[in-house]
Motif scaffolding. Structure first.
Motif, short mmCIF file in Angstrom:
data_model
loop_
_atom_site.label_atom_id
_atom_site.label_comp_id
_atom_site.label_asym_id
_atom_site.label_seq_id
_atom_site.Cartn_x
_atom_site.Cartn_y
_atom_site.Cartn_z
N PRO A 61 0.83 -1.22 0.00
CA PRO A 61 0.00 0.00 0.00
C PRO A 61 0.85 1.25 0.00
N ARG A 100 -5.27 -4.68 0.74
CA ARG A 100 -4.60 -4.20 1.94
C ARG A 100 -4.40 -5.27 3.00
N GLY A 125 -3.53 1.99 4.84
CA GLY A 125 -2.23 2.12 4.20
C GLY A 125 -1.11 1.92 5.20
#
Length: 409
Positions: free
Chosen positions: A35, A362, A287
């Protein structure tokens, strides 16, 4: 606690893959791409500890060791580089504490070290938190020249009585002056305000929001005051508005910000077009972020695992440990069984939700791993989903904690 051995990149991609595969184990993740990466820098000192604050902040009594701390931040960053080798950094956030206590020369040194050691994206968002009680026009011009392109200003209120109750070091006039200085030097900034303050009326809350909107900030953060554990307010609770009054304030905020052209895109965040906080969005979209400085947290992904770290919190302990090369107090690999909850805990804060494929990107898991919870939340009217989006409903936003806990393993 699972010991973590960093993957060191060398010249060939094959070598990196071999290093990654060396950690492959039953039940390992399979992230097809890493990410976006952010950098968080923590500055742990402030002029005065506010009675509601549960952040890692410490009062400045006889000054603070700026040069020693800046040297420690550089060493901390250098030692962490193998964990993020070759990855571009898209946002930087300097938080605290009160980072605006730093001298102009100190901030310039910090930004120079960051640019030297990290491949910053050309359009990186670089945010610095600032307290109105520390605003000096010339110093903030220097901050801008050093590379800060976004400010987050801790106003909290424009009401002198409420500022005093909150233990802030600035008054209402200093708050307004700080916004004027920000306007003169930055085209992107955020104003932090709080509501449901001790003895605050709906009219007083309305006035705070009206004054803030009148300055036309690109971004607003409007937080409900919470009495956090281990704070002065938790030990000696002030009289605060009841739930009905707080709900009325929330409705007023929604109306005023919407009429002024702000998008309510996250629980407490309101932004004009294309002015969302990119650094915070990276958190909410699960992230990666490297955190340096006292008490800073990190979340770093590798092809087959996701790691969390925490630095030593006390400034002296942190400085001592950096010299020994052991500033990371705690580090562990996120368990596969916890990833669904951790992702949803963040992503469900976004009013617009997320695209279904983001979950797999993710977490390295398929959406089927949380299918049961998704179905249950949808059946209760807390969640909406189709092939394009998964998002909380209006009811889900109202009972967000309940919705998030449905994904707890």
């Amino acid at each position: 606690m699972i010991p973590i051995k960093p993957i060191h990149s060398r010249s060939s991609e094959a070598t990196s893959l071999e290093a990654a595969n060396a950690f492959l184990k039953p039940g390992a993740l399979h992230l097809t791409a890493l990410p976006p990466l952010s950098l968080y820098v923590h500055f742990p000192w402030c002029m005065r500890k506010c009675p509601y604050c549960d952040f890692n902040s410490h009062e400045v009594k006889n000054g603070f060791p700026e040069d020693e701390y800046l040297a420690a931040l550089r060493s901390d960053l250098e030692s962490a580089l193998p964990l993020i080798w070759g990855r571009k950094v898209y946002t930087v956030f300097i938080g605290g504490g009160t980072p605006s206590l730093m001298s102009a020369a100190g901030l310039d040194r910090l930004m120079s070290d960051i640019r030297t050691l990290l491949p910053l994206d050309g359009a990186a968002e670089i945010t610095m938190e600032a307290n109105p009680g520390t605003f000096e026009s010339e110093k903030f011009k220097s901050y801008r020249t050093s590379g800060i392109n976004r400010l987050s200003i801790g106003i909290q209120s424009f009401n002198a009585r409420h500022l005093e109750a909150l233990g802030r070091i600035h008054d209402d006039n200093e708050a307004k002056r700080a916004v004027e200085i920000a306007h003169a030097n930055f085209d992107n900034f955020n104003l932090d305000l709080m509501y449901a303050l001790p003895t605050q009326s709906i009219d007083e809350a309305r006035q705070d929001v009206s004054i803030a909107i009148g300055f036309a900030p690109p971004h607003l953060s409007l937080y409900h005051l919470t009495l956090e554990p281990n704070t002065y307010f938790a030990k000696y609770p002030p009289v605060v508005p009841d739930d009905d009054a707080s709900a009325e304030m929330q409705d007023m905020i929604q109306q005023f910000t919407s009429e002024a052209g702000y998008q309510h895109y996250e629980v407490s965040a309101y932004a004009r077009l294309r002015r969302q906080a990119r650094h915070n969005l990276n958190y909410w979209e699960f992230g990666d972020y490297l955190g340096i400085g006292a008490g800073a947290h990190s979340k770093i992904s590798f092809p087959h695992r996701i790691v969390r770290q925490m630095r030593y919190k006390q400034p002296k302990a942190y400085l001592d440990q950096v010299k020994l090369g052991g500033q990371v107090q705690e580090e562990f690999e996120i368990e596969r069984s916890d990833l669904g909850f951790e992702f949803m805990l963040n992503a469900l804060r976004l009013n617009g939700g997320f695209e279904p494929n983001l979950f797999a990107e993710r977490t390295g898991l398929t959406l089927n791993t949380i299918e049961k919870s998704l179905n249950e939340a949808e059946a209760k009217g807390l969640l909406y989903r189709d092939h394009k989006v998964i998002r909380p409903t209006e009811l889900g936003r109202r009972f967000l904690n309940d919705l998030q806990q449905m994904f707890l393993n």
